[in-house]
Design a protein around this motif. Structure first.
Motif, PDB file in Angstrom:
ATOM      1  N   THR A 133       4.701  -3.466 -11.692  1.00 31.71           N
ATOM      2  CA  THR A 133       3.717  -2.395 -11.729  1.00 31.71           C
ATOM      3  C   THR A 133       2.735  -2.749 -12.840  1.00 31.71           C
ATOM      4  O   THR A 133       3.160  -3.035 -13.970  1.00 31.71           O
ATOM      5  N   GLU A 179       4.064   2.079  -3.957  1.00 32.81           N
ATOM      6  CA  GLU A 179       5.022   2.892  -4.687  1.00 32.81           C
ATOM      7  C   GLU A 179       4.292   4.118  -5.241  1.00 32.81           C
ATOM      8  O   GLU A 179       3.062   4.182  -5.244  1.00 32.81           O
ATOM      9  N   SER A 215       9.536   2.817  -8.120  1.00 37.28           N
ATOM     10  CA  SER A 215       9.689   1.670  -7.234  1.00 37.28           C
ATOM     11  C   SER A 215      11.097   1.628  -6.669  1.00 37.28           C
ATOM     12  O   SER A 215      12.085   1.770  -7.382  1.00 37.28           O
ATOM     13  N   ARG A 216      11.206   1.391  -5.361  1.00 47.45           N
ATOM     14  CA  ARG A 216      12.500   1.181  -4.739  1.00 47.45           C
ATOM     15  C   ARG A 216      12.632  -0.271  -4.263  1.00 47.45           C
ATOM     16  O   ARG A 216      13.493  -0.616  -3.472  1.00 47.45           O
ATOM     17  N   THR A 255       0.217  -2.472  -7.972  1.00 42.82           N
ATOM     18  CA  THR A 255       1.549  -3.055  -7.861  1.00 42.82           C
ATOM     19  C   THR A 255       1.456  -4.409  -7.178  1.00 42.82           C
ATOM     20  O   THR A 255       0.517  -4.664  -6.397  1.00 42.82           O
TER      21      THR A 255
END
Length: 552
Positions: free
Chosen positions: A210, A147, A202-203, A142
């Motif tokens: 990614t 993540e 993913s936040r 990433t």
């Protein structure tokens, strides 16, 4: 151990802007169009199955079914499609022309982003075949904060309809390349196409990429478990079949008959699926309270239900390990897990059960599940025990063994250790055809952070003490599991430990019930297919499926 993020799928189609490909991700919204697919069967044709009439050398593996740019990219997105993500090719250090696939979120909402190999009906889609195992993985990194990423394998029928999918264990990914924990799944009936993909949880804000490279999807021809030849007997530290060859028993737990006097409609299907996975043993949890006519909860139909399960297991060439799991301390109290077997109830239970199945050479008897809170002397010879405020007379393992042999049954007997099956007392049962059962739960109630075991993934903490006695007696890791369906690390480590020492094993439990279920539960993506399907593993069940497939 890091927390594991479970699979949660959006209830409605995504509303993100169109991705560069016209197709939507087959993991979420499969195409129903027809079209040419790669024929992977030729890839298996060159693998030798051995001369006619000889034993197969083991499972056959296809090599990577994601051919050409679908696995190497080489300046393109390889026909991969996304959901909530815009896909593009990016150059990466050391990857040459192959580079990597970039997933860039198209929404700031906390939605997972996905990418999957070509959809049904699209160029490069991979043909699938029912009953084969498919294993998918990839290298992922990433561009921003760490993540969680997991692999997905999905199966479709000839019309492109999603049949089922399996979600692997999440892997924590950072800016360095990390190989995902493999996702393992079995193709259901009517499978025509298979796709492999990744889901990134993913936040982060828009702009975090990614990256994925070197995706692999491998098919395995699972030859299944050969039929066990009864009767079983013990020679030294080895369980031996009726034909004189050693056998390692590998199986799963059928849980339910210990607390219900009737069969679930899914029980027979579960047995068939266990065989399809490659098991050669099924451990069946039973309840004394339904079997004995002296019990207030006696069920006249219970013995017939047990008969049906035993027949289903043994007719498929597997061992039915009958386990006394629940009992009542006095006749009119509810059955449940107790500190130890009771006298006379458990003794009478084994006299009756052993007499009923003495003639079936593929039936074995597990005398009592997880004795605990008692001395080693009571474990062996019985005695008075106080359970709460209620004293009762416990039956020792020697007494239960003698009840089996006194009923004329010479079948294999498994004797669970003391302290929840964690330890084997120095004074053991006198007799023959005896194996000893070890249980291994590093986190028996909840996963970390609720479980404070120093290294919860370490299977050796409880099993090391069994290595020395295993030099002279057979050991069966007769129950083990992990209290989260999202992680298979500990379960895989138990299986590896048992394999290293040549021990038999039984994984708990072959259903979709949280938290210990080895099967995915519920319909739809990541949920194991149609309601009631017992085919696809949960992430925790994937090491079991992989090990059983390799044991044929």
């Amino acid at each position: 151990m890091a927390a594991v993020v479970p699979v949660v799928w959006a209830a409605s189609p995504a509303t993100a802007p169109p991705t560069p490909s016209a197709a939507r991700s087959p993991l979420v919204n499969p195409s129903t169009a027809g079209g040419a697919v790669l024929n992977w069967r030729g890839l298996l044709a060159g693998l030798s199955a051995g001369p006619p009439g000889t034993a197969a050398p083991g499972p056959l593996h296809s090599g990577n079914l994601l051919a050409g740019v679908a696995s190497h990219f080489n300046g393109t997105t390889g026909g991969w499609v996304g959901e909530n993500a815009r896909l593009s090719w990016v150059a990466t250090a050391g990857a040459g022309a192959a580079g990597a696939l970039s997933l860039l979120p198209t929404t700031a909402q906390p939605e997972p982003v996905t990418a999957s190999s070509p959809a049904p009906g699209q160029p490069g889609a991979v043909a699938g075949l029912a009953g084969l195992l498919y294993t998918g993985t990839a290298a992922v990194s990433t561009s921003g904060p760490p993540e969680y990423v997991q692999g997905i394998v999905a199966f479709y029928d000839a019309s492109g309809k999603l049949l089922t999918s399996a979600a692997g264990q999440s892997t924590e990914v950072s800016t360095s390349w990390t190989t995902l924990i493999p996702v393992v799944a079995m193709a259901p009936p009517t499978t025509a196409t298979v796709a492999m993909g990744i889901v990134a949880w993913s936040r982060a804000l828009l702009g975090q990429r990614t990256l994925m490279k070197s995706p692999s999807l491998v098919a395995t021809v699972d030859r299944g478990s050969p039929p066990v030849v009864g009767p079983l007997h013990v020679t030294g530290d080895t369980i031996v079949q009726g034909n004189g060859t050693p056998v390692t028993l590998r199986g799963v737990e059928l849980y339910g008959l210990q607390s219900s006097p009737t069969l679930s409609p899914s029980d027979a299907a579960a047995v068939d699926e266990a065989k399809a996975w490659g098991a050669n043993m099924v451990r069946v949890a039973l309840g004394e309270q339904f079997w004995l006519g002296t019990s207030c909860t006696y069920s006249p139909a219970y013995a017939g239900a047990v008969d049906a399960v035993v027949h289903e297991i043994t007719s498929l060439g597997m061992v039915a390990l009958l386990d006394l799991h629940f009992n009542s301390l006095v006749p009119c109290t509810p059955g449940g897990p107790q500190m130890m077997a009771d006298d006379p109830g458990s003794v009478d239970f084994w006299r009756s059960v052993a007499a009923r199945y003495a003639g079936n050479p593929l039936v074995a008897f597990d005398l009592y599940n997880e004795p605990h809170g008692i001395s080693d002397a009571v474990w062996l010879a019985g005695g008075t025990v106080v359970s709460g405020v209620l004293p009762f007379h416990a039956a020792g393992m020697q007494q239960l063994y003698d009840a089996v042999r006194g009923a004329g049954a010479q079948n294999l007997v498994v004797v669970s250790g003391n302290d929840w099956g964690n330890t084997l007392p120095p004074a053991r049962v006198s007799g023959s055809n005896i194996a000893y059962g070890a249980h291994d739960y590093s986190c028996p109630n909840a996963p970390p952070p609720s479980c404070d075991t120093p290294d919860p993934s370490d299977a050796s903490t409880l099993l090391d003490s069994w290595v020395q006695p295993a030099a002279s007696v057979p050991v069966v890791v007769s129950e083990f599991g992990w209290p989260s369906q999202d992680s298979g690390t500990f379960i895989g480590n138990v299986i590896a430990f048992a394999a290293t020492h040549g021990w038999s094993w039984n994984a708990f439990a072959f259903d979709g019930t949280a938290p210990f279920g080895l099967l995915a539960a519920g319909p739809g993506p990541g949920g194991g297919g149609a309601a009631g399907s017992f085919l696809e593993p949960s992430a925790s069940g994937m090491p079991v499926l992989a090990a059983l497939a390799d044991s044929g």
